[in-house]
Scaffold this active site. Structure first.
Site, PDB file in Angstrom:
ATOM      1  N   LEU A   1      18.996   4.799   1.680  1.00  0.00           N
ATOM      2  CA  LEU A   1      17.943   5.811   1.842  1.00  0.00           C
ATOM      3  C   LEU A   1      16.947   5.796   0.685  1.00  0.00           C
ATOM      4  O   LEU A   1      17.305   6.133  -0.445  1.00  0.00           O
ATOM      5  CB  LEU A   1      18.577   7.202   1.850  1.00  0.00           C
ATOM      6  CG  LEU A   1      19.290   7.704   3.096  1.00  0.00           C
ATOM      7  CD1 LEU A   1      19.820   9.109   2.827  1.00  0.00           C
ATOM      8  CD2 LEU A   1      18.352   7.711   4.293  1.00  0.00           C
TER       9      LEU A   1
ATOM     10  N   TYR B   1      15.927  -1.441  15.194  1.00  0.00           N
ATOM     11  CA  TYR B   1      15.610  -1.535  13.765  1.00  0.00           C
ATOM     12  C   TYR B   1      16.748  -2.229  13.013  1.00  0.00           C
ATOM     13  O   TYR B   1      16.520  -3.141  12.215  1.00  0.00           O
ATOM     14  CB  TYR B   1      15.346  -0.152  13.155  1.00  0.00           C
ATOM     15  CG  TYR B   1      15.105  -0.232  11.662  1.00  0.00           C
ATOM     16  CD1 TYR B   1      13.951  -0.833  11.160  1.00  0.00           C
ATOM     17  CD2 TYR B   1      16.048   0.231  10.741  1.00  0.00           C
ATOM     18  CE1 TYR B   1      13.734  -0.952   9.783  1.00  0.00           C
ATOM     19  CE2 TYR B   1      15.839   0.123   9.372  1.00  0.00           C
ATOM     20  CZ  TYR B   1      14.679  -0.469   8.901  1.00  0.00           C
ATOM     21  OH  TYR B   1      14.474  -0.605   7.546  1.00  0.00           O
TER      22      TYR B   1
ATOM     23  N   THR C   1       0.805  -1.226   0.000  1.00  0.00           N
ATOM     24  CA  THR C   1       0.000   0.000   0.000  1.00  0.00           C
ATOM     25  C   THR C   1       0.837   1.275   0.000  1.00  0.00           C
ATOM     26  O   THR C   1       0.278   2.374   0.038  1.00  0.00           O
ATOM     27  CB  THR C   1      -0.918   0.012   1.242  1.00  0.00           C
ATOM     28  OG1 THR C   1      -0.102  -0.166   2.418  1.00  0.00           O
ATOM     29  CG2 THR C   1      -1.947  -1.098   1.172  1.00  0.00           C
TER      30      THR C   1
ATOM     31  N   SER D   1      18.020  -4.330   4.564  1.00  0.00           N
ATOM     32  CA  SER D   1      18.409  -2.915   4.587  1.00  0.00           C
ATOM     33  C   SER D   1      19.924  -2.824   4.785  1.00  0.00           C
ATOM     34  O   SER D   1      20.543  -3.716   5.386  1.00  0.00           O
ATOM     35  CB  SER D   1      17.729  -2.197   5.745  1.00  0.00           C
ATOM     36  OG  SER D   1      18.266  -0.898   5.923  1.00  0.00           O
TER      37      SER D   1
ATOM     38  N   PHE E   1       8.485   5.862   5.015  1.00  0.00           N
ATOM     39  CA  PHE E   1       9.300   5.237   6.066  1.00  0.00           C
ATOM     40  C   PHE E   1       9.656   6.200   7.210  1.00  0.00           C
ATOM     41  O   PHE E   1       9.471   5.887   8.389  1.00  0.00           O
ATOM     42  CB  PHE E   1      10.569   4.696   5.396  1.00  0.00           C
ATOM     43  CG  PHE E   1      11.557   4.055   6.323  1.00  0.00           C
ATOM     44  CD1 PHE E   1      11.441   2.720   6.674  1.00  0.00           C
ATOM     45  CD2 PHE E   1      12.632   4.774   6.829  1.00  0.00           C
ATOM     46  CE1 PHE E   1      12.377   2.122   7.512  1.00  0.00           C
ATOM     47  CE2 PHE E   1      13.558   4.187   7.662  1.00  0.00           C
ATOM     48  CZ  PHE E   1      13.433   2.855   8.007  1.00  0.00           C
TER      49      PHE E   1
ATOM     50  N   PRO F   1      18.294  -1.987   0.635  1.00  0.00           N
ATOM     51  CA  PRO F   1      18.330  -0.588   0.209  1.00  0.00           C
ATOM     52  C   PRO F   1      18.953   0.312   1.267  1.00  0.00           C
ATOM     53  O   PRO F   1      18.927   0.013   2.464  1.00  0.00           O
ATOM     54  CB  PRO F   1      16.839  -0.224   0.044  1.00  0.00           C
ATOM     55  CG  PRO F   1      16.080  -1.511   0.119  1.00  0.00           C
ATOM     56  CD  PRO F   1      16.934  -2.454   0.930  1.00  0.00           C
TER      57      PRO F   1
END
Ligand code: NDP
Ligand code: 8X3
Length: 249
Positions: free
Chosen positions: A181, A149, A11, A136, A186, A179
């Site tokens: 930035l 995180y 979404t 990430s 986010f 990824p």
């Protein structure tokens, strides 16, 4: 018949960009998420190529039920994009918020595991499939105040490596995208709606877009069957790692 991809967190941001890229690449897409209005909007946009499926990846029973109740012609999933995830807060570990920690762990680690557990057995049975996990750069090394995180994304790296080992006897492929930035929702979520703080994250640098990451996912999926893109670290040009970002005024 077109191949089928299921994308969690479809979404917004990277997940939504993946919906567009996968449909453009000839897939039918099961778009999952919690935002019914947004999923309906995607359904209006893509029609029969998109099946909206509403559930929270943290709710294991509901997630299992949703996959079990897929219509017969949507059951044979070819690609799982485990994307739903979030960061909450950017505080020293000794001052972190228990609820934020639980939400990150429940979503980024346990939600991803649930989706893997419910979708991958069918892939193994058919001896066909591709799992793309969104990790990430934060999982490569902790950065200041990133603590929990970063740990969830380090866990995603381990979980992805483990899965790759466990399906190595099959034709399945397993890819970790890491990824740096990416300008999405986010940072708004991380800073609990503080837009000024969120905007500062992308100041003085051209960040990646969700579509940059979706393009990498498509690259991995479209590689020849004998080629397994195991891992990709995708950074903005002036970012060197999780904590080195050169900003221009
Ligand atoms: P967004 O906030 O734009 O999108 C996150 C998506 O995940 C939304 O669709 C959100 O849905 C969904 N989601 C969150 N929690 C749940 C849940 N419990 N159940 C179902 N869906 C959920 O951020 P991004 O697109 O940037 O993030 C996507 C992934 O990419 C995350 O895993 C993130 O950690 C990772 N990532 C992001 C980077 C960045 O800089 N943006 C860099 C590296 C990795 P809802 O609207 O319902 O909350
Ligand atoms: C998102 C990228 O550097 O904000 O995982 O943690 S970062």
């Amino acid at each position: 018949m077109k191949p089928i991809a299921i994308i969690t967190g479809a979404t917004s941001g990277i997940g939504e960009a993946c919906v567009h890229r996968f449909i453009e690449a000839g897939f039918r897409v099961i778009a999952t998420g919690r935002n019914v209005e947004k999923l309906n909007h995607l359904h209006d946009r893509f029609g029969a190529d998109l099946l909206p499926l509403v559930f929270d990846v943290r709710d294991r029973e509901v997630a299992e039920g949703a996959i079990a109740s897929l219509p017969a012609d949507w059951k044979e999933i070819d690609v799982l994009v485990n994307n739903a995830g979030l960061a909450l807060g950017l505080d020293p570990e000794y001052q972190g918020d228990y609820t934020d920690w639980d939400t990150m762990i429940d979503t980024n680690i346990k939600g991803l595991l649930t989706m893997t557990r419910v979708v991958v057995p069918g892939m193994v049975e058919r001896n066909r499939g591709h799992i793309i996990n969104i990790g990430s750069v934060a999982g490569d090394a902790a950065y200041a105040n990133g603590n929990v995180y970063c740990a969830t994304k380090a866990a995603v790296k381990s979980i992805t490596d483990g899965l790759r080992i466990d399906v190595a006897h099959t034709e399945l492929r397993v890819t970790l995208l890491k990824p740096g930035l990416v300008e999405t929702n986010f940072s708004n979520i991380r800073f609990h709606g503080d837009e000024q703080r969120a905007d500062n994250v992308y100041k003085g640098i051209t960040p990646l877009t969700g579509d940059d990451i979706a393009a990498a996912a498509i690259y991995a999926v479209q590689a020849p069957g004998h080629v397994q893109i195991a891992e990709m670290l995708i950074l903005a040009t002036h970012q060197a790692n999780g904590s080195t970002i050169v900003r221009k005024n």
